[in-house]
Scaffold this motif. Sequence first.
Motif, mmCIF file in Angstrom:
data_model
loop_
_atom_site.group_PDB
_atom_site.id
_atom_site.type_symbol
_atom_site.label_atom_id
_atom_site.label_comp_id
_atom_site.label_asym_id
_atom_site.label_seq_id
_atom_site.Cartn_x
_atom_site.Cartn_y
_atom_site.Cartn_z
ATOM 1 N N HIS A 14 0.843 -1.321 -0.147
ATOM 2 C CA HIS A 14 -0.259 0.054 -0.048
ATOM 3 C C HIS A 14 0.950 0.964 -0.014
ATOM 4 O O HIS A 14 0.402 2.156 0.188
ATOM 5 N N GLY A 15 1.961 0.959 -0.179
ATOM 6 C CA GLY A 15 2.895 2.261 -0.197
ATOM 7 C C GLY A 15 3.249 3.032 1.058
ATOM 8 O O GLY A 15 4.191 4.048 0.954
ATOM 9 N N ALA A 16 3.199 2.327 2.069
ATOM 10 C CA ALA A 16 3.485 2.868 3.342
ATOM 11 C C ALA A 16 4.845 2.583 3.815
ATOM 12 O O ALA A 16 5.497 3.433 4.922
ATOM 13 N N VAL A 17 5.587 1.676 3.189
ATOM 14 C CA VAL A 17 7.095 1.471 3.577
ATOM 15 C C VAL A 17 7.611 1.591 1.995
ATOM 16 O O VAL A 17 6.973 1.060 1.007
ATOM 17 N N GLU A 18 8.449 2.281 2.056
ATOM 18 C CA GLU A 18 9.272 2.690 0.594
ATOM 19 C C GLU A 18 9.920 1.595 0.162
ATOM 20 O O GLU A 18 10.958 0.780 0.892
ATOM 21 N N PRO A 19 9.820 1.183 -1.088
ATOM 22 C CA PRO A 19 10.637 -0.141 -1.627
ATOM 23 C C PRO A 19 12.263 0.594 -1.770
ATOM 24 O O PRO A 19 12.347 1.791 -1.957
ATOM 25 N N ALA A 20 13.146 -0.286 -1.911
ATOM 26 C CA ALA A 20 14.517 0.148 -1.923
ATOM 27 C C ALA A 20 14.766 0.578 -3.416
ATOM 28 O O ALA A 20 14.024 0.307 -4.249
ATOM 29 N N ALA A 21 15.464 1.774 -3.461
ATOM 30 C CA ALA A 21 15.707 2.405 -4.795
ATOM 31 C C ALA A 21 16.305 1.552 -5.864
ATOM 32 O O ALA A 21 15.979 1.864 -6.954
ATOM 33 N N ASP A 22 17.191 0.606 -5.707
ATOM 34 C CA ASP A 22 17.775 -0.267 -6.533
ATOM 35 C C ASP A 22 16.849 -1.102 -7.068
ATOM 36 O O ASP A 22 17.154 -2.154 -7.862
ATOM 37 N N SER A 50 7.424 -11.614 -2.747
ATOM 38 C CA SER A 50 6.513 -12.520 -3.263
ATOM 39 C C SER A 50 6.860 -14.081 -2.870
ATOM 40 O O SER A 50 7.962 -14.278 -2.551
ATOM 41 N N LEU A 51 5.620 -14.592 -2.741
ATOM 42 C CA LEU A 51 5.775 -15.857 -2.341
ATOM 43 C C LEU A 51 5.194 -16.886 -3.698
ATOM 44 O O LEU A 51 4.204 -16.591 -3.995
ATOM 45 N N ALA A 52 6.006 -17.850 -4.089
ATOM 46 C CA ALA A 52 5.741 -18.695 -4.973
ATOM 47 C C ALA A 52 5.445 -20.179 -4.573
ATOM 48 O O ALA A 52 6.098 -20.736 -3.937
ATOM 49 N N GLU A 53 4.055 -20.492 -4.867
ATOM 50 C CA GLU A 53 3.458 -21.534 -3.908
ATOM 51 C C GLU A 53 2.709 -22.388 -4.965
ATOM 52 O O GLU A 53 1.370 -21.866 -5.183
ATOM 53 N N PRO A 54 2.630 -23.484 -5.530
ATOM 54 C CA PRO A 54 4.018 -24.369 -5.267
ATOM 55 C C PRO A 54 4.850 -23.938 -6.543
ATOM 56 O O PRO A 54 6.011 -24.590 -6.617
ATOM 57 N N ASP A 55 4.770 -23.171 -7.462
ATOM 58 C CA ASP A 55 5.490 -22.973 -8.572
ATOM 59 C C ASP A 55 5.806 -21.342 -8.859
ATOM 60 O O ASP A 55 5.457 -20.448 -8.150
ATOM 61 N N LEU A 56 6.712 -21.135 -9.965
ATOM 62 C CA LEU A 56 7.314 -19.574 -10.065
ATOM 63 C C LEU A 56 6.074 -19.046 -11.042
ATOM 64 O O LEU A 56 6.587 -17.852 -11.398
ATOM 65 N N SER A 57 5.353 -19.555 -11.735
ATOM 66 C CA SER A 57 4.365 -19.225 -12.991
ATOM 67 C C SER A 57 3.869 -17.806 -12.513
ATOM 68 O O SER A 57 3.851 -16.904 -13.698
ATOM 69 N N ALA A 58 3.343 -17.613 -11.222
ATOM 70 C CA ALA A 58 2.709 -16.073 -10.937
ATOM 71 C C ALA A 58 3.854 -15.339 -10.363
ATOM 72 O O ALA A 58 3.677 -14.110 -10.374
ATOM 73 N N ALA A 59 5.228 -15.528 -10.233
ATOM 74 C CA ALA A 59 6.056 -14.556 -9.824
ATOM 75 C C ALA A 59 6.641 -13.768 -10.683
ATOM 76 O O ALA A 59 7.024 -14.043 -11.976
ATOM 77 N N THR A 60 6.970 -12.607 -10.394
ATOM 78 C CA THR A 60 7.746 -11.575 -11.238
ATOM 79 C C THR A 60 9.293 -11.617 -10.985
ATOM 80 O O THR A 60 9.611 -11.232 -9.917
ATOM 81 N N ILE A 61 9.962 -12.021 -12.179
ATOM 82 C CA ILE A 61 11.335 -12.353 -11.605
ATOM 83 C C ILE A 61 12.257 -11.499 -12.847
ATOM 84 O O ILE A 61 12.049 -11.482 -13.858
ATOM 85 N N ASP A 62 12.906 -10.438 -12.283
ATOM 86 C CA ASP A 62 14.122 -9.819 -13.059
ATOM 87 C C ASP A 62 15.228 -9.916 -12.712
ATOM 88 O O ASP A 62 15.690 -10.638 -11.862
ATOM 89 N N GLU A 63 16.169 -8.992 -12.961
ATOM 90 C CA GLU A 63 17.511 -9.160 -13.108
ATOM 91 C C GLU A 63 17.927 -8.695 -11.335
ATOM 92 O O GLU A 63 18.929 -8.835 -11.124
ATOM 93 N N GLN A 64 17.041 -7.989 -10.841
ATOM 94 C CA GLN A 64 17.157 -7.533 -9.385
ATOM 95 C C GLN A 64 16.701 -8.342 -8.536
ATOM 96 O O GLN A 64 16.517 -8.176 -7.321
ATOM 97 N N THR A 65 16.115 -9.660 -8.938
ATOM 98 C CA THR A 65 15.553 -10.665 -8.150
ATOM 99 C C THR A 65 16.406 -11.689 -7.519
ATOM 100 O O THR A 65 16.988 -12.499 -8.189
#
Length: 158
Positions: A14-22, A50-65
């Motif tokens: 909900h944006g109450a905690v700022e994500p890391a700038a990187d 995010s949690l991938a359970e039981p597989d990664l199909s719904a997870a967003t994975i990029d070069e910073q993951t």
Amino acid sequence: MVAGFDSIGCALAHGAVEPAADGRALVAVFDSPVATHLMHFAATLGYRVSLAEPDLSAATIDEQTDVVVCDHDRPELGAALRDALASPARWIGVMGSPRHTGPHVAALRELGVPEEQIARVHRPIGLNIGSKTPAEIALATLAGLIADRNDRPGGFTF
């Protein structure tokens, strides 16, 4: 806990905690007590989690993951790691004891994953602090990820 939210993950969403700038992100694979602590600590530090359970199909994975497999006994282990290795993930690891060969090696070989790809999977993971509880294991894992991200050895070597 952030006022007005049930969890740090909810506050982050909900944006109450700022994500890391990187743009750092963490995907915990397989729900477990360690995964719960790992996601909580990571969200507090600004990771997109995010949690991938039981597989990664719904997870967003990029070069910073960073992908952390939180259970080495699941039958989906090989498929989850194969999919993580096919992704652009920055780092991939699976929890387990350093005293014996991890079951992920055989599982990946059975799926035809080349040895050089299997070698990309980190195990054991985290800093060697003698972790016993799920929270301690999560803390050691996240500290190891931060050290790796910052090109540091971890521990008390400066």
